[in-house]
Scaffold this active site. Sequence first.
Site, PDB file in Angstrom:
ATOM      1  N   LYS A  52      13.372  36.509  21.774  1.00  0.00           N
ATOM      2  CA  LYS A  52      13.021  37.763  23.125  1.00  0.00           C
ATOM      3  C   LYS A  52      11.892  37.057  23.754  1.00  0.00           C
ATOM      4  CE  LYS A  52      14.684  41.546  20.052  1.00  0.00           C
ATOM      5  NZ  LYS A  52      14.528  42.441  19.318  1.00  0.00           N
ATOM      6  N   GLN A  96      10.449  46.274  16.329  1.00  0.00           N
ATOM      7  CA  GLN A  96      11.538  45.449  15.684  1.00  0.00           C
ATOM      8  C   GLN A  96      11.881  46.216  14.293  1.00  0.00           C
ATOM      9  OE1 GLN A  96      13.186  42.570  16.985  1.00  0.00           O
ATOM     10  NE2 GLN A  96      14.572  43.013  15.234  1.00  0.00           N
ATOM     11  N   ASP A 119      15.056  49.774  23.997  1.00  0.00           N
ATOM     12  CA  ASP A 119      16.063  49.553  22.836  1.00  0.00           C
ATOM     13  C   ASP A 119      17.137  50.787  23.181  1.00  0.00           C
ATOM     14  OD1 ASP A 119      16.194  47.314  21.504  1.00  0.00           O
ATOM     15  OD2 ASP A 119      14.732  47.998  19.896  1.00  0.00           O
TER      16      ASP A 119
END
Length: 301
Positions: A52, A96, A119
């Site tokens: 990322k 994460q 997200d």
Amino acid sequence: MTILDGKRVAAAIRTELKQQVAELQSQGLRQPCLAVVIVGHNTASETYVNNKMKACEEVGFRAIKIAFENSITEQQLLTQIALLNQDKDIDGFIVQLPLPEHINESKVIQAIDYHKDVDGLHPYNVGLTALGLPSIVSATPRGIRELLARYQIPTEGKRVVVIGRSNIVGKPMAMLLMQKPYLSLSQTASTQLGDATVTLCHSKTQNLRDICREADIIIVAVGQPCLLTADMVKPDATIIDVGINRIEDPHAPKGYRLVGDVDFQNVSQIVKYITPVPGGVGPMTIASLLQNTMQVYKSNL
């Protein structure tokens, strides 16, 4: 059989985003900014986060990595999230997953300002998605939608089977495909998606083989190697494999190899379209995370 090349499509999306960033900077505007919080040293998570960061650098985003040890308390993590919520220079951020067992993932997700939830996991964004209203769409379903659109694979009137009912993939994917038609968010794809007849299957589903045999599109996201076999698909079906699993292989350089939830070798001989693992859905998820960040950035201009 056509391979749905997620790496190629994701590269095209990054090129589009890079052009947008260059145009924004030519107007004297700041770079979009994405922050990623990671807790502990899970090897897979560290790899995802590094990928990322690299993608952000490629398109011209400012990327911030915030790493904590496993020993961080839940309250300390929530405090960090509160700081990111308040930081006006950060457009979006993610935490994460997975998190250590002593930290409640649901509490963490709900603590994120839904405006910055790139997200697309906050209950508010999930609710908007379910209602068919403008929202930040969960990154993996958005990536799958984009992949279908770029390959001009229609869903209207099609029978779609989604295997897996996770909050990250299965549920939002089913919601997206059953809704009334909408245009892809990309600048180039024009295929209308939606209006599918969707069956959501899971570990308690009976007669899974028979259900799958009637599907025009099958999306598998359960984390079980080679669950979908050749006798479960019909000719000319489209197969989207979200799974990524390590299996031991003494002949492989690292002692293991990556496989999906689909028996690719045999299923690919029958179907019309199929995603590879790796190189299919994975790159699209990261590309969608960048698209979500740009979406939030533009909403703040």
